[in-house]
Design an enzyme around this catalytic site. Structure first.
Site, PDB file in Angstrom:
ATOM      1  N   LYS A  83       1.760  -2.039  -6.250  1.00 44.42           N
ATOM      2  CA  LYS A  83       1.630  -2.968  -5.126  1.00 44.42           C
ATOM      3  C   LYS A  83       1.893  -4.377  -5.629  1.00 44.42           C
ATOM      4  O   LYS A  83       1.285  -4.823  -6.613  1.00 44.42           O
ATOM      5  CB  LYS A  83       0.199  -2.871  -4.597  1.00 44.42           C
ATOM      6  CG  LYS A  83       0.092  -2.804  -3.097  1.00 44.42           C
ATOM      7  CD  LYS A  83      -1.335  -2.458  -2.745  1.00 44.42           C
ATOM      8  CE  LYS A  83      -1.657  -2.864  -1.350  1.00 44.42           C
ATOM      9  NZ  LYS A  83      -3.089  -2.794  -1.095  1.00 44.42           N
TER      10      LYS A  83
HETATM   11  C1  E4P Z   1      -4.365  -2.223   1.993  1.00 50.60           C
HETATM   12  O1  E4P Z   1      -3.348  -1.977   1.428  1.00 50.60           O
HETATM   13  C2  E4P Z   1      -4.839  -3.588   2.269  1.00 50.60           C
HETATM   14  O2  E4P Z   1      -5.059  -4.281   1.090  1.00 50.60           O
HETATM   15  C3  E4P Z   1      -6.086  -3.500   3.113  1.00 50.60           C
HETATM   16  O3  E4P Z   1      -5.834  -2.641   4.213  1.00 50.60           O
HETATM   17  C4  E4P Z   1      -6.611  -4.831   3.576  1.00 50.60           C
HETATM   18  O4  E4P Z   1      -7.691  -4.601   4.458  1.00 50.60           O
HETATM   19  P1  E4P Z   1      -8.726  -5.750   4.876  1.00 50.60           P
HETATM   20  O5  E4P Z   1      -7.975  -6.770   5.662  1.00 50.60           O
HETATM   21  O6  E4P Z   1      -9.748  -5.042   5.709  1.00 50.60           O
HETATM   22  O7  E4P Z   1      -9.280  -6.330   3.612  1.00 50.60           O
END
Ligand code: E4P
Length: 217
Positions: A83
């Site tokens: 990522k």
């Molecule tokens: C996933 O890849 C993201 O980092 C995550 O869904 C972010 O979620 P949040 O906005 O609830 O922290």
């Protein structure tokens, strides 16, 4: 629609895996911090439980360090999706990793223009954050609609991974739009089971069955 679990909780991941609902896992630095686990060890554990893509995020923001971190993360298992943030350096790292056949999830996407750049950099997944846009009174699902349209128009292979999903309607609306993947906490996936008429109907069936005095076994 593929279901990814947005968690580093291996018990919850195993639970979803056992139901056949799990297509992948996403993590981010905040999720890892919350788990209290050793990052590299936990990602290795998760990638053994879940055979689908497991997203592990780089911590650095400069190109050179991101490349080194990405290589280390990618070496953990074949199903790692590295990522990277949606920055110029992040997309440069994305291009290099994709050229080597590594899956890449480009994260922190908040606009259609950013999503277009990620697709051109060859991202495997683009992660637009619907919940965080809704939080500031912007249209999270509208962004998903725009990205799906743009990717369809040009036949981009990048999968739209709806992230920052907060409730079941985010999932259902994203599925109606045709997003390829969504990621959310396991508790939100479990909410999809719930319907008061299912509970009421089941209670009535159990009561009526008991009244027959019969047993199937
Ligand atoms: C996933 O890849 C993201 O980092 C995550 O869904 C972010 O979620 P949040 O906005 O609830 O922290």
């Amino acid at each position: 629609m593929k279901f990814f679990a947005d968690t580093a909780d291996t018990v919850a991941i195993q639970d979803l895996e056992d139901t056949g609902l799990l297509d992948g896992v996403t993590t981010n630095p905040s999720i890892i911090a919350k788990s209290g686990a050793n990052f590299l060890e936990r990602i290795a554990e998760i990638s053994k439980i879940c055979k689908g893509p497991v997203s592990a995020e780089v911590a650095a923001t400069d190109y050179d360090t991101m490349v080194k971190e990405a290589d280390k993360l990618a070496s953990i298992a074949d199903n790692i999706a590295v990522k990277v943030p949606l920055t110029e350096a992040g997309l440069k790292v994305c291009k290099g990793l994709r050229d080597n056949g590594t899956m890449v999830n480009v994260t922190l996407c908040f606009s259609a223009g950013q999503a277009l750049l990620a697709a051109k950099a060859g991202a495997s997944f683009i992660s637009p954050f619907v919940g965080r846009l809704d939080d500031i009174s912007q249209d999270g699902l509208g962004l998903i609609e725009d990205i799906v349209t743009i990717y369809d128009n040009y036949n981009f292979k990048t999968e739209v991974l709806v992230a920052s999903v907060r409730h079941p309607m985010h999932i259902i609306d994203s599925a109606k739009i045709g997003a390829h993947v969504m990621t959310c906490p396991p508790s939100v996936i479990k909410q999809l089971y719930k319907h008061p008429l299912t509970d009421k109907g089941l209670a009535a069936f159990v009561k009526d069955w008991d009244a027959t005095g019969q047993s199937i076994l």
